[in-house]
Each structure stands twice: as structure tokens, then as C-alpha cells.
Design an enzyme around this catalytic site. Structure first.
Site, PDB file in Angstrom:
ATOM      1  CB  SER A 255     -28.653  25.220 -22.024  1.00 27.08           C
ATOM      2  OG  SER A 255     -28.003  25.280 -20.775  1.00 27.08           O
ATOM      3  CE  LYS A 256     -23.660  31.272 -24.086  1.00 24.57           C
ATOM      4  NZ  LYS A 256     -23.689  32.691 -24.194  1.00 24.57           N
ATOM      5  NE  ARG A 257     -27.802  27.854 -17.177  1.00 27.19           N
ATOM      6  CZ  ARG A 257     -29.078  28.021 -17.409  1.00 27.19           C
ATOM      7  NH1 ARG A 257     -29.965  27.321 -16.766  1.00 27.19           N
ATOM      8  NH2 ARG A 257     -29.490  28.902 -18.288  1.00 27.19           N
ATOM      9  CG  ASP A 258     -26.011  20.216 -22.615  1.00 25.49           C
ATOM     10  OD1 ASP A 258     -25.511  19.239 -22.033  1.00 25.49           O
ATOM     11  OD2 ASP A 258     -26.895  20.135 -23.481  1.00 25.49           O
TER      12      ASP A 258
END
Ligand code: GLU
Length: 478
Positions: A255-258
């Protein structure tokens, strides 16, 4: 058939690992088969586009060495323009054609109405609700009345629920979808006059003579819709290959939030990764070469690339492997390139005007073998030039050894008599001191490291001596 492939980002963000990987495989395919690699900007989602998104994606690709042959910045007049926002007339024209041929129709249902009716289907136990085709059979009179009222219709394609869409996926093999599972007649032109993705992409791929499409697995469910559009126009579809998702170490979709992995090319650039190393790593992310070979130059990658080896298993993004590959590329840089690469990081600690290039290179070379990425040199240099002395309990114990005062005194005395410091004379000084004081391993070098740099880690002790110089060593040991 001439190979023409494309990378078609929506400029709603910056270049991300997943996008860069799609671009890379299209690029490799083009280069392998003497084809053309096209960069097309799918910028019709005006609300989500970000300032500078297209240009930064384009520049990051070039930085990686994934160089477009055609793009908004290098147009082939035969296929221009290369931005969807500049092709709106084309989409309208083709949508009109389908309307006239009775293969598409105006739909006046509002989004809320459509949603409400889908909800009713769900409430009645329908598992996969669809657009119910309410406007499919409006009469000419009803349509012109609605238009006269100023209602803004969208345009939907007419699907034949009996159609089966089959294709040979270049990665996954035979794929089969039923038209009845596509959620009903889908929108091709929105009521604001903009095309939907699944419509514009077909018009563009067709008009741009795109022969092959490599893209992420998340687009697999779009492909049958696109095939429905190809069918409506009687056009031949390109060959598709859907690459597996990228997962993190826990096997979850990245996820781009990882925050545990670097995901955007700008992050890589800022941290001191070499574009050739990223190119190499992206190749391994979704493709299995022969003989476990891991390091590929661009030319080797093009030579070795074979679409049959695109992997079917999810690709695990492994930051450690990426770092290791980057370190191999750093080690292989010659002096000139290494200095150019590392300078910005050196200057985060060292004063720009205080060193010549030769001196900078000498300093930087002491760290070259241990760097996984450029920025890693910053804390290492700080330990030497700006030590902070945040010591652990164990480190404090080493600083309190009874033997330390004599050790420091002996070193200071011996170093006074040296007119310069180099590897040989420092190592000799170490050997003599250890012998005289009968100090073994850790009880010798730990106190020195800690006293000089505030840390037990770091480069070879003799290099620390060379970097600090006589005066500074005497000062820190006193
Ligand atoms: N604009 C689409 C995206 O960014 C491209 C998809 C495709 O390659 O067809 O996901």
C-alpha cells in the site's frame, strides 16, 4: 507486426514502484523486439490530477533509463496528441459513431438513481447488482424531450449478455469472462463530456497502433470491458499481459501508506539510490531470469528478457535485496562517478569550501564498501566530525576501563612523533601500544572508538585516525 507498447499513467501522483515496473516491462518488450515505447498521459480525471504529475513521472522514467520514444514531449504527428485531455473530440466522435450504429445509447439516469436501484437489487438477494438497462430502449422522442429539458445524459455501451470474452494473457495464459458479469451496460462517456477510462484507453490504443499491453493485475477486470468496446468497433485488440501484484514482506498488497519500503522514485533519488540499481531491481520484481543471476545491466536485461518468464506468483518487494543490489552498483562506480554521486551527501556534514575534490574522494572512499545507499554516509560522517556521545550502558563500561588513561596517554605520546598519518604508521602505532600495555582486542579498540567518535560502530579505526588528524585525536583523547 510492428511492436508498439505504451506506459499510460494518470498524472494523479508521482512515479511509484508499481508504475515504474509496468513501464519497465513495456520498455523491455519494445527494445527486445525493435519496437516503440510510447508514454501517454491519461489525464482526464481532472479533479485528481496533481500539479507537475505528468512531467515528474516522465522525468523519473528518463532518470531510470526507461526512455520513451514518443510522448507529449516528442510527438509523432501520426499519433499526436499524447494527452487524453487533448483528444476529447476523438472520443466524442467515436462515441457518436456507436450511438448512430445503435451500439450505445444515451442514459439519463442520475448516479443516485442508479445506485438506489442497485441497492434494491441487493435487497432482493441479487449478489452482483447491475445497471438495469432502464434507458436502453428510450424512443427518439423521449430522448429529444429529455435533451430539450436540458438533462445531461451519459452514454452507455450495449452489451450482449451472451458474449464471452476470451484472450491469451501473456503472463497468465487463457482468460475467460462473461459479458453478463460486467455490471450491465457500462458508461463510455460521462455526462460531463469526458470519456471513461475503459473507453478512452481503447480508442487510444487502437489509434496509436498499440500491439501489446503490459499492466498491473488490478486492470484485469477492466480488460473484458475493453474487449467489449473493441468488439463494438470491430477492431482487433492488442495482446494483454497482466503482471502480478507487488506485496510486502507479510504477503499483503503493497500500500502507498506502507512506510517500511520506499515507494516513490523521488524518495529513492533523495536517499542515494542509483537509477541503474532500481532498473535492475524492478526487473527482478516480476521476472525470473536464468541461473539465479541477479545483476543485469540495461543491455543484458534487454538481451535476456523473455515475456514467458514473467512470474505468476505475487512479487515480494524486498527492501534488503534492493539495498544489496544498490550497494553492488555503488561499489562498481569509478572515482569520478562515485564522487559526483556522493558529494551532496558529504556536504550535509562537511563544509563545502574546506575540501578539495581529491580530499573529498579520499574521505568518501573510506566508506564506499559499506554503503547500501548514499545517505548512509551521513550518520557515519557525523560520528566522526560531529560526535554526540549517546552511549549505551555497555559502551559506558568500556569507557570506564582502568586501563584507558594509560592507553590514551600512550597513543598521544606516540602520535606526537609522527609527522603525518597513514595506514602503515598508524597500524604500527597500534601494534606497539597493544604490546606495551598488553591490551587485547576490545579493551584496546573499543575505548578508542568510543572516545573518538561516541560510537562502537564505524569504519576501520586507522581510517578514523586519518580522517581526524593528529591534533583532533590528541584533543579528543585528552
Ligand atoms: N491510466 C491507467 C493507470 O494509470 C493505465 C492503465 C492501462 O495501462 O491501461 O492505471
Amino acid at each position: 507486426m510492428k511492436v508498439r507498447v505504451r506506459y499510460a499513467p494518470s498524472p494523479t501522483g508521482y512515479l511509484h514502484i508499481g508504475g515504474a515496473r509496468s513501464a519497465l516491462f513495456n520498455y523491455l518488450y519494445a527494445k527486445k523486439y525493435d519496437g516503440t515505447f510510447v508514454f501517454r498521459s491519461e489525464d482526464t480525471d481532472i479533479e485528481r490530477n496533481i500539479e507537475g504529475g505528468e512531467e515528474s513521472q516522465y522525468n523519473d522514467l528518463k532518470w531510470l533509463g526507461i526512455i520513451p520514444d514518443e510522448s507529449p514531449f516528442e510527438m509523432n504527428p501520426k499519433y499526436a496528441p499524447y494527452r487524453q485531455s487533448e483528444r476529447l473530440d476523438l472520443y466524442r466522435q467515436y462515441a457518436m459513431q456507436l450511438l448512430e450504429e445503435g451500439k450505445a445509447y444515451y442514459c439519463f439516469c442520475s448516479e443516485e438513481e442508479v445506485e438506489r436501484r442497485k441497492q434494491e437489487q441487493l435487497d432482493n438477494g441479487v449478489k452482483a447488482p447491475k445497471y438495469d438497462g432502464k434507458c436502453r430502449n428510450l424512443t427518439k422522442e423521449e430522448i429529444s424531450e429529455n435533451l430539450k429539458k436540458g438533462l445531461k445524459p451519459c452514454i452507455r455501451i450495449k452489451l450482449d449478455p451472451k458474449d464471452i470474452f476470451e484472450f491469451d494473457d501473456l503472463v497468465r495464459g487463457k482468460m475467460k469472462f462473461s459479458s453478463s458479469d460486467l455490471g450491465g451496460d457500462f458508461v463510455i462517456m460521462k455526462s460531463n463530456g469526458y470519456p471513461t477510462y475503459n473507453f478512452a484507453v481503447v480508442i487510444d490504443d487502437h489509434l496509436m497502433d498499440i500491439s501489446h499491453v503490459f499492466r498491473g493485475e488490478e486492470h484485469l477486470s477492466n480488460t473484458p470491458k475493453q474487449l467489449a468496446v473493441y468488439k463494438a468497433f470491430n477492431w482487433e485488440a492488442p495482446k494483454f499481459g497482466h503482471m502480478t501484484i507487488i506485496v510486502n514482506k507479510d504477503g499483503k498488497k503493497l500500500s502507498k501508506r506502507d512506510l517500511n519500503v520506499l515507494q516513490f522514485m523521488s524518495q529513492y533519488r533523495n536517499k542515494g539510490y542509483l537509477p541503474e540499481a532500481i532498473f535492475n531491481y524492478l526487473l527482478l520484481l516480476g521476472w525470473n531470469g536464468k541461473d539465479n543471476k541477479e545483476i543485469y545491466s540495461k543491455e543484458e536485461a534487454i538481451e535476456a528478457f523473455d515475456e514467458k518468464n514473467l512470474s505468476l506468483a505475487p512479487s515480494m518487494f524486498d527492501q534488503d535485496r534492493m539495498n544489496w543490489i544498490n550497494s553492488c552498483y555503488i561499489k562498481s562506480l569509478d572515482d569520478e562517478h562515485y564522487l559526483a554521486f556522493i558529494k551532496p551527501f558529504l556536504f550535509k556534514v562537511l563544509d563545502k569550501d574546506a575540501y578539495s575534490d581529491d580530499e573529498l574522494l579520499k574521505i568518501a572512499n573510506m566508506f564506499k564498501e559499506e554503503l547500501l545507499f548514499g545517505e548512509m554516509i551521513v550518520p557515519k560522517l557525523e560520528r566522526i566530525y560531529k560526535p554526540t556521545y549517546n552511549l549505551s550502558l555497555e559502551e559506558v563500561e568500556f569507557l570506564n576501563l582502568d586501563t584507558n588513561p594509560t592507553l590514551y596517554k600512550t597513543i598521544i605520546e606516540k602520535i606526537q612523533s609522527l609527522d603525518h598519518l597513514d595506514k602503515e604508521n598508524i597500524q604500527q602505532l597500534f601494534a606497539e601500544t597493544r604490546k606495551e600495555l598488553s591490551l587485547k582486542g576490545k579493551s584496546f579498540f573499543m575505548p578508542l572508538r568510543l572516545k573518538l567518535t561516541g560510537s562502537h560502530e564505524g569504519i576501520e579505526l586507522y581510517n578514523i585516525f586519518i580522517l581526524l588528524g593528529k591534533e583532533e585525536i590528541i584533543k579528543r583523547l585528552s
